[in-house]
Design a protein around this motif. Structure first.
Motif, PDB file in Angstrom:
ATOM      1  N   ASP A 228       0.870  -1.173   0.000  1.00 53.75           N
ATOM      2  CA  ASP A 228       0.000   0.000   0.000  1.00 53.75           C
ATOM      3  C   ASP A 228       0.905   1.221   0.000  1.00 53.75           C
ATOM      4  OD1 ASP A 228      -1.979   1.869   0.294  1.00 53.75           O
ATOM      5  OD2 ASP A 228      -2.376   1.433   2.406  1.00 53.75           O
ATOM      6  N   TRP A 229       0.993   1.914  -1.162  1.00 57.13           N
ATOM      7  CA  TRP A 229       1.930   3.025  -1.250  1.00 57.13           C
ATOM      8  C   TRP A 229       1.399   4.136  -2.138  1.00 57.13           C
ATOM      9  CZ3 TRP A 229       5.215   3.999  -5.776  1.00 57.13           C
ATOM     10  CH2 TRP A 229       5.060   3.073  -6.816  1.00 57.13           C
ATOM     11  N   THR A 230       1.919   5.334  -1.911  1.00 58.69           N
ATOM     12  CA  THR A 230       1.604   6.499  -2.727  1.00 58.69           C
ATOM     13  C   THR A 230       2.905   7.235  -3.014  1.00 58.69           C
ATOM     14  OG1 THR A 230       1.240   8.020  -0.868  1.00 58.69           O
ATOM     15  CG2 THR A 230      -0.651   6.718  -1.612  1.00 58.69           C
ATOM     16  N   LEU A 231       2.880   8.086  -4.029  1.00 64.29           N
ATOM     17  CA  LEU A 231       4.077   8.862  -4.354  1.00 64.29           C
ATOM     18  C   LEU A 231       3.663  10.212  -4.935  1.00 64.29           C
ATOM     19  CD1 LEU A 231       7.391   7.595  -5.772  1.00 64.29           C
ATOM     20  CD2 LEU A 231       6.345   9.622  -6.787  1.00 64.29           C
ATOM     21  N   HIS A 232       4.258  11.300  -4.419  1.00 64.99           N
ATOM     22  CA  HIS A 232       3.918  12.648  -4.865  1.00 64.99           C
ATOM     23  C   HIS A 232       5.171  13.523  -4.912  1.00 64.99           C
ATOM     24  CE1 HIS A 232       0.059  11.104  -3.324  1.00 64.99           C
ATOM     25  NE2 HIS A 232      -0.486  11.872  -4.253  1.00 64.99           N
ATOM     26  N   ASN A 233       5.090  14.568  -5.719  1.00 69.39           N
ATOM     27  CA  ASN A 233       6.124  15.592  -5.753  1.00 69.39           C
ATOM     28  C   ASN A 233       5.635  16.782  -4.938  1.00 69.39           C
ATOM     29  OD1 ASN A 233       8.019  17.544  -6.264  1.00 69.39           O
ATOM     30  ND2 ASN A 233       7.712  17.613  -8.478  1.00 69.39           N
ATOM     31  N   ARG A 234       6.072  16.865  -3.706  1.00 70.57           N
ATOM     32  CA  ARG A 234       5.669  17.952  -2.822  1.00 70.57           C
ATOM     33  C   ARG A 234       6.797  18.963  -2.614  1.00 70.57           C
ATOM     34  NH1 ARG A 234       0.925  15.767  -1.242  1.00 70.57           N
ATOM     35  NH2 ARG A 234       0.823  13.591  -0.557  1.00 70.57           N
ATOM     36  N   ALA A 235       7.951  18.747  -3.253  1.00 67.34           N
ATOM     37  CA  ALA A 235       9.125  19.574  -2.983  1.00 67.34           C
ATOM     38  C   ALA A 235       9.153  20.861  -3.794  1.00 67.34           C
ATOM     39  CB  ALA A 235      10.398  18.777  -3.243  1.00 67.34           C
ATOM     40  N   GLY A 236       8.539  20.876  -4.968  1.00 66.84           N
ATOM     41  CA  GLY A 236       8.530  22.105  -5.759  1.00 66.84           C
ATOM     42  C   GLY A 236       9.027  21.922  -7.182  1.00 66.84           C
ATOM     43  N   PRO A 237      10.347  21.737  -7.410  1.00 62.20           N
ATOM     44  CA  PRO A 237      10.822  21.577  -8.795  1.00 62.20           C
ATOM     45  C   PRO A 237      10.333  20.264  -9.407  1.00 62.20           C
ATOM     46  CG  PRO A 237      12.613  22.126  -7.279  1.00 62.20           C
ATOM     47  CD  PRO A 237      11.436  21.772  -6.447  1.00 62.20           C
ATOM     48  N   VAL A 238      10.461  20.165 -10.728  1.00 61.90           N
ATOM     49  CA  VAL A 238      10.133  18.918 -11.417  1.00 61.90           C
ATOM     50  C   VAL A 238      10.990  17.791 -10.850  1.00 61.90           C
ATOM     51  CG1 VAL A 238      10.182  17.717 -13.635  1.00 61.90           C
ATOM     52  CG2 VAL A 238       9.404  20.099 -13.510  1.00 61.90           C
ATOM     53  N   ALA A 239      10.385  16.633 -10.628  1.00 61.49           N
ATOM     54  CA  ALA A 239      11.109  15.461 -10.120  1.00 61.49           C
ATOM     55  C   ALA A 239      11.147  14.395 -11.208  1.00 61.49           C
ATOM     56  CB  ALA A 239      10.442  14.905  -8.874  1.00 61.49           C
ATOM     57  N   ARG A 240      12.283  13.729 -11.329  1.00 57.48           N
ATOM     58  CA  ARG A 240      12.432  12.645 -12.290  1.00 57.48           C
ATOM     59  C   ARG A 240      13.056  11.447 -11.599  1.00 57.48           C
ATOM     60  NH1 ARG A 240      13.812  17.445 -15.168  1.00 57.48           N
ATOM     61  NH2 ARG A 240      12.286  17.845 -16.842  1.00 57.48           N
ATOM     62  N   PHE A 241      12.511  10.267 -11.875  1.00 55.95           N
ATOM     63  CA  PHE A 241      13.038   9.052 -11.245  1.00 55.95           C
ATOM     64  C   PHE A 241      12.806   7.854 -12.148  1.00 55.95           C
ATOM     65  CE2 PHE A 241       8.634   9.339  -9.782  1.00 55.95           C
ATOM     66  CZ  PHE A 241       8.162   8.033  -9.884  1.00 55.95           C
ATOM     67  N   HIS A 242      13.662   6.846 -11.971  1.00 58.13           N
ATOM     68  CA  HIS A 242      13.473   5.565 -12.639  1.00 58.13           C
ATOM     69  C   HIS A 242      12.523   4.709 -11.807  1.00 58.13           C
ATOM     70  CE1 HIS A 242      16.686   5.657 -15.779  1.00 58.13           C
ATOM     71  NE2 HIS A 242      17.054   6.675 -15.025  1.00 58.13           N
ATOM     72  N   TRP A 243      11.642   4.020 -12.509  1.00 53.84           N
ATOM     73  CA  TRP A 243      10.725   3.075 -11.866  1.00 53.84           C
ATOM     74  C   TRP A 243      10.874   1.758 -12.614  1.00 53.84           C
ATOM     75  CZ3 TRP A 243       4.649   3.622 -11.871  1.00 53.84           C
ATOM     76  CH2 TRP A 243       4.099   2.614 -11.071  1.00 53.84           C
ATOM     77  N   ILE A 244      11.460   0.775 -11.943  1.00 51.31           N
ATOM     78  CA  ILE A 244      11.678  -0.552 -12.516  1.00 51.31           C
ATOM     79  C   ILE A 244      10.685  -1.508 -11.878  1.00 51.31           C
ATOM     80  CG2 ILE A 244      13.344  -2.430 -12.799  1.00 51.31           C
ATOM     81  CD1 ILE A 244      15.554  -0.286 -12.634  1.00 51.31           C
ATOM     82  N   ARG A 245       9.932  -2.224 -12.706  1.00 54.68           N
ATOM     83  CA  ARG A 245       8.856  -3.106 -12.240  1.00 54.68           C
ATOM     84  C   ARG A 245       9.118  -4.529 -12.719  1.00 54.68           C
ATOM     85  NH1 ARG A 245       4.570  -2.272 -15.030  1.00 54.68           N
ATOM     86  NH2 ARG A 245       2.993  -2.818 -13.462  1.00 54.68           N
ATOM     87  N   LYS A 246       8.788  -5.472 -11.849  1.00 61.23           N
ATOM     88  CA  LYS A 246       8.950  -6.883 -12.180  1.00 61.23           C
ATOM     89  C   LYS A 246       7.856  -7.678 -11.481  1.00 61.23           C
ATOM     90  CE  LYS A 246      12.301 -10.709 -11.932  1.00 61.23           C
ATOM     91  NZ  LYS A 246      11.351 -11.676 -11.322  1.00 61.23           N
ATOM     92  N   ALA A 247       7.327  -8.709 -12.136  1.00 60.92           N
ATOM     93  CA  ALA A 247       6.395  -9.623 -11.484  1.00 60.92           C
ATOM     94  C   ALA A 247       7.191 -10.478 -10.494  1.00 60.92           C
ATOM     95  CB  ALA A 247       5.689 -10.496 -12.507  1.00 60.92           C
ATOM     96  N   TYR A 248       6.879 -10.346  -9.216  1.00 63.64           N
ATOM     97  CA  TYR A 248       7.660 -11.045  -8.191  1.00 63.64           C
ATOM     98  C   TYR A 248       7.461 -12.553  -8.310  1.00 63.64           C
ATOM     99  CZ  TYR A 248       9.565 -12.426  -3.690  1.00 63.64           C
ATOM    100  OH  TYR A 248      10.312 -13.025  -2.702  1.00 63.64           O
ATOM    101  N   GLU A 249       8.579 -13.280  -8.269  1.00 66.43           N
ATOM    102  CA  GLU A 249       8.553 -14.746  -8.335  1.00 66.43           C
ATOM    103  C   GLU A 249       8.613 -15.299  -6.919  1.00 66.43           C
ATOM    104  OE1 GLU A 249      11.051 -16.584 -11.436  1.00 66.43           O
ATOM    105  OE2 GLU A 249      11.555 -14.531 -12.039  1.00 66.43           O
ATOM    106  N   ALA A 250       7.440 -15.576  -6.370  1.00 70.29           N
ATOM    107  CA  ALA A 250       7.359 -16.079  -5.002  1.00 70.29           C
ATOM    108  C   ALA A 250       7.874 -17.515  -4.925  1.00 70.29           C
ATOM    109  CB  ALA A 250       5.920 -16.016  -4.508  1.00 70.29           C
ATOM    110  N   VAL A 251       8.466 -17.861  -3.777  1.00 73.77           N
ATOM    111  CA  VAL A 251       8.962 -19.209  -3.518  1.00 73.77           C
ATOM    112  C   VAL A 251       8.302 -19.715  -2.235  1.00 73.77           C
ATOM    113  CG1 VAL A 251      10.996 -20.604  -2.977  1.00 73.77           C
ATOM    114  CG2 VAL A 251      11.178 -18.736  -4.628  1.00 73.77           C
TER     115      VAL A 251
END
Length: 277
Positions: A125-148
């Motif tokens: 359960d997560w959220t993400l926002h730019n509250r700092a002011g300048p434009v923000a840029r970030f990498h977001w890498i996603r993968k289907a988790y392989e549960a064991v």
């Protein structure tokens, strides 16, 4: 430690006087996406994200990335999402290259500044926002988790590159080093996202040929990279995808450091049938 530098695209378009010639390549074994291709016309948008656009660097696709997707997200001041991930099986890594974002995960609030890293477990359960002011840029890498069975999913991880000492590769006198955000011995993780640094003149002195699929985004500097049978020049802002077993090596060209953000899949049995993946 020398202050890190992180390249981030800003979009725009080249003028009509520009030549078409470019370094973009797409082959069965690898792809090179130069920084000059990350223009306004190729941005995408996502549901439930406000004031946000993104460049898609890789995605699961026949003949391309098989295990992950990678985005560069660009969030305007006040933008962000209360429902960033719509796939309950997806895990994610966030790495901030410009500005700052506020990540709330499991009720805990974290401000990720430039160099900030977060691992987001599947089903979080997560959220993400730019509250700092300048434009923000970030990498977001996603993968289907392989549960064991019998192995729990990883916990969230919050870190910043500036707080982690790089681990030198053996026998390189520190010319080739890796910044690791999670313990390589923690087998709960089925992917690693690290930062690889080469000092000027540093090399990978053999053609690595192995099972890990790679995504490499050049954060800083330039190099000549061996991809399969080809040598290609890359610089800050370029992206490379490498199929599993694609031979790879590099020479760091200088005059400064050569650094890239690296994705790889790890710590799982090889699926014996594609239908069981």
């Amino acid at each position: 430690m020398e202050r890190p530098s992180y390249y981030a695209p800003t979009g725009g378009h080249p003028g009509q006087e520009q030549l078409l010639t470019d370094r973009a390549m797409f082959t069965e074994a690898y792809a090179v996406v130069p920084k000059g291709t990350m223009r306004d016309i190729v941005t995408s948008f996502l549901p439930f994200w406000e004031g946000t656009r993104l460049w898609v660097l890789s995605r699961p696709l026949s003949g391309f990335a098989e295990t992950f997707s990678q985005y560069i997200m660009e969030i305007q001041p006040g933008g962000g999402s209360d429902r960033p991930e719509t796939d309950p099986e997806a895990e994610g890594v966030i790495f901030v290259v410009e500005g700052a974002v506020t990540l709330t995960i499991g009720g805990s609030i974290h401000v990720l500044e430039t160099g900030g890293y977060a691992y987001v477990p599947p089903g979080s359960d997560w959220t993400l926002h730019n509250r700092a002011g300048p434009v923000a840029r970030f990498h977001w890498i996603r993968k289907a988790y392989e549960a064991v069975p019998g192995l729990p999913a990883p916990d969230p991880v919050i870190a910043n590159e500036r707080d982690i000492a790089p681990t030198p590769m053996p026998g390189t006198e520190g010319r080739w080093a890796t910044t690791r955000f999670v313990d390589p011995a923690d087998l709960r993780h089925d992917m690693h996202v690290t930062i690889v640094t080469f000092e000027p003149g540093g090399v990978i002195p053999f053609a690595e040929t192995h099972v890990m699929e790679h995504g490499l985004y050049v954060l800083e500097g330039k190099a000549v990279y061996r991809l399969n049978q080809d040598w290609v020049e890359v610089e800050a802002g370029d992206y490379m995808w490498l199929r599993a077993f694609c031979p790879q090596a590099c020479y760091a060209g200088g005059p400064g450091r050569f650094r890239y953000l690296l994705y790889k899949d790890v710590n799982r049995h090889m699926p014996l049938s594609l239908t069981r993946r």
